[in-house]
Design an enzyme around this catalytic site. Structure first.
Site, short mmCIF file in Angstrom:
data_model
loop_
_atom_site.label_atom_id
_atom_site.label_comp_id
_atom_site.label_asym_id
_atom_site.label_seq_id
_atom_site.Cartn_x
_atom_site.Cartn_y
_atom_site.Cartn_z
N GLN A 77 15.83 8.64 1.25
CA GLN A 77 14.35 8.32 2.18
C GLN A 77 14.26 7.04 2.22
OE1 GLN A 77 10.25 8.67 1.12
NE2 GLN A 77 10.23 10.24 2.58
N CYS A 107 3.95 7.20 4.01
CA CYS A 107 3.27 6.19 2.89
C CYS A 107 2.12 5.55 3.18
CB CYS A 107 4.32 5.36 2.32
SG CYS A 107 3.77 4.42 1.18
N ASP A 209 0.28 20.47 -2.70
CA ASP A 209 -0.78 21.21 -3.56
C ASP A 209 0.00 22.60 -3.86
OD1 ASP A 209 -2.56 19.31 -2.59
OD2 ASP A 209 -3.36 20.38 -1.14
N GLY A 231 6.08 18.55 -5.30
CA GLY A 231 6.02 17.22 -5.74
C GLY A 231 5.22 17.21 -7.19
N ARG A 232 3.91 16.76 -7.36
CA ARG A 232 3.32 16.78 -8.70
C ARG A 232 3.30 18.14 -9.36
NH1 ARG A 232 -2.06 14.94 -5.55
NH2 ARG A 232 -1.38 16.48 -4.40
C1 LIG Z 1 3.26 9.52 -7.22
C2 LIG Z 1 3.63 9.84 -6.07
C3 LIG Z 1 4.56 9.17 -5.28
C4 LIG Z 1 4.82 9.45 -3.85
N1 LIG Z 1 6.08 8.76 -3.23
C5 LIG Z 1 6.43 9.18 -2.15
C6 LIG Z 1 7.32 8.81 -1.11
O1 LIG Z 1 8.22 7.74 -1.77
N2 LIG Z 1 7.89 9.29 -0.27
C7 LIG Z 1 7.20 10.39 0.53
O2 LIG Z 1 7.37 10.78 1.42
N3 LIG Z 1 6.15 10.83 -0.25
C8 LIG Z 1 5.78 10.53 -1.51
N4 LIG Z 1 4.66 11.23 -1.96
C9 LIG Z 1 4.25 12.24 -1.30
C10 LIG Z 1 4.83 13.66 -1.93
O3 LIG Z 1 6.11 13.82 -1.67
C11 LIG Z 1 4.11 14.82 -1.54
O4 LIG Z 1 3.90 14.93 -0.06
C12 LIG Z 1 2.39 14.85 -1.83
O5 LIG Z 1 2.19 14.57 -3.10
C13 LIG Z 1 1.85 16.40 -1.87
O6 LIG Z 1 2.66 17.23 -2.27
P1 LIG Z 1 2.34 17.69 -3.94
O7 LIG Z 1 1.16 18.17 -4.08
O8 LIG Z 1 3.18 18.74 -4.17
O9 LIG Z 1 2.62 16.66 -4.75
C14 LIG Z 1 4.34 10.83 -3.26
C15 LIG Z 1 3.32 11.26 -4.10
C16 LIG Z 1 2.84 10.75 -5.36
C17 LIG Z 1 2.11 11.61 -6.17
#
Ligand SMILES: Cc1cc2nc3c(=O)[nH]c(=O)nc-3n(C[C@H](O)[C@H](O)[C@H](O)COP(=O)(O)O)c2cc1C
Length: 357
Positions: A77, A107, A209, A231-232
């Protein structure tokens, strides 16, 4: 549960249809390896990589493109706002052997948005169009994008953005249904994922989420998306992908034991130490421990103990103490009194990572 099936980005099969969501400062080569080894991950994505860094031969940016052969399919990415640099960086990603090139349009970090990149592209669709067309001309691997709902609540344009992307030849669209201004507040809007899926003919995945098996299955069933990104939730539970895959196939999901949890923390720490300076490895370990121990007995005190550790030995001692105590059925009181518990803050998305750009 026959409706949950692998999908393809051109001829690349995403099987199972579960994606480890890119997270700057987290999903580096070590974390992705850790997750891939647990099973159930259909696609991994690098952290977002600065095209400024890549095209100026910044060693850090180049290192961020590294991956293991057995990680495939793997997407790099990139983020940036200048089409020349985006094109060059995309070529570099193809040259190092990435299977897919993904453009970050989500971002929210001011440093990134100010230069037109990340979610800045959502409020300048002509710029996004130029970038996508330029990249498309330069690479042969599939081009994908990850977007947010829009820049602000009053300018939600995910559907328009998705249509434009498809017209430019983008072959997979992932939506994190929050706006740039929303940051991480509230909940992700998955209805928009459904709308995009109805509008475009390329595969569409949703992000936001998902922390349990049930939530993932519900998203597939209710939204009709091709894939989901986690992600998280993967930091809190590195087995989540495997568990979802097993449930899709009607099998009992794997339940990690305390020993499995201890082993995964140690394995991760070892990988980090092999790959980066000690202090950086300790920092990343603190971050994972903060998410990983949620819900475990004495987890908050353990997080606090890890947070206060300043050397490799201290971290290893704290891990041993903690798991020995709770495995023996004893209460873990950490080093201090329960009133001294601190909550380790989760890095705010790409904000922290972009601070060093
Ligand atoms: C610490 C952190 C870093 C992230 N960095 C990126 C990134 O580099 N590129 C991207 O597209 N999304 C990034 N995100 C967003 C996540 O990919 C994801 O879309 C977002 O956290 C919601 O999903 P989740 O609830 O499963 O974490 C980041 C999120 C977190 C928490």
């Amino acid at each position: 549960m026959s409706e949950i099936k692998p999908f393809k980005i051109r001829d690349i099969e995403i099987n199972p249809p579960l994606v480890l969501s890119p997270m700057a400062g987290v999903t580096d080569i070590s974390f992705r390896r850790l997750l891939k080894q647990r099973g159930g991950v259909g696609l991994t994505v690098s952290e977002f990589i600065s095209v400024e860094g890549l095209t100026r031969s910044n060693p850090k940016s180049k290192r961020q493109m590294r991956f293991y052969e057995n990680e495939r399919p793997f997407a790099v990415q990139i983020f940036g706002g200048q089409h020349e640099r985006m094109r060059l960086a995309a070529e570099m990603a193809e040259e190092v052997g990435a299977d897919i090139l993904d453009v970050n349009c989500g971002c929210p970090a001011p440093k990134v948005v100010k230069h037109g990149g990340g979610s800045g592209l959502l409020r300048d669709l002509p710029r996004l169009e130029t970038i996508l067309k330029e990249i498309k001309k330069a690479i042969t691997i599939p081009l994908t994008i990850k977007i947010r709902a829009g820049y602000s609540d009053s300018t939600i344009n995910a559907i328009e953005t998705a249509k434009l992307a498809e017209a430019c030849g983008v072959e997979h669209i992932a939506l994190h249904g929050r706006t740039k201004e929303q940051g991480y507040r509230g909940l992700a809007n998955w209805d928009l994922v459904r709308e995009i899926k109805k509008t475009v003919s390329v595969p569409v995945s949703g992000s936001g989420d998902i922390t349990t098996i049930q939530q993932a299955l519900e998203r597939f069933r209710e939204i009709g998306c091709d894939g989901v990104l986690i992600g998280r939730g993967a930091m809190a539970n590195p087995w989540i992908f495997r568990q979802i895959e097993e449930t899709i196939h009607g099998r009992e999901p794997f339940q990690p034991t305390l020993e499995d949890k201890r082993a995964v923390l140690l394995e991760y720490f070892e990988m980090l130490r092999e790959d980066m300076p000690e202090m950086s490895a300790i920092g990343r370990m603190k971050q994972l421990a903060g998410q990983f121990t949620r819900g475990l007995q004495g987890g908050a005190l353990f997080r606090t103990a890890i947070y206060h550790s300043h050397s490799v030995e201290e971290i290893l001692d704290r891990i041993s103490e903690y798991f020995e105590t709770i495995s023996a059925g004893r209460h873990y009181f950490g080093e201090g009194k329960p009133s001294e518990v601190i909550e380790v803050p989760m890095l705010d998305s790409c904000e922290v990572a972009s601070a060093s750009l």
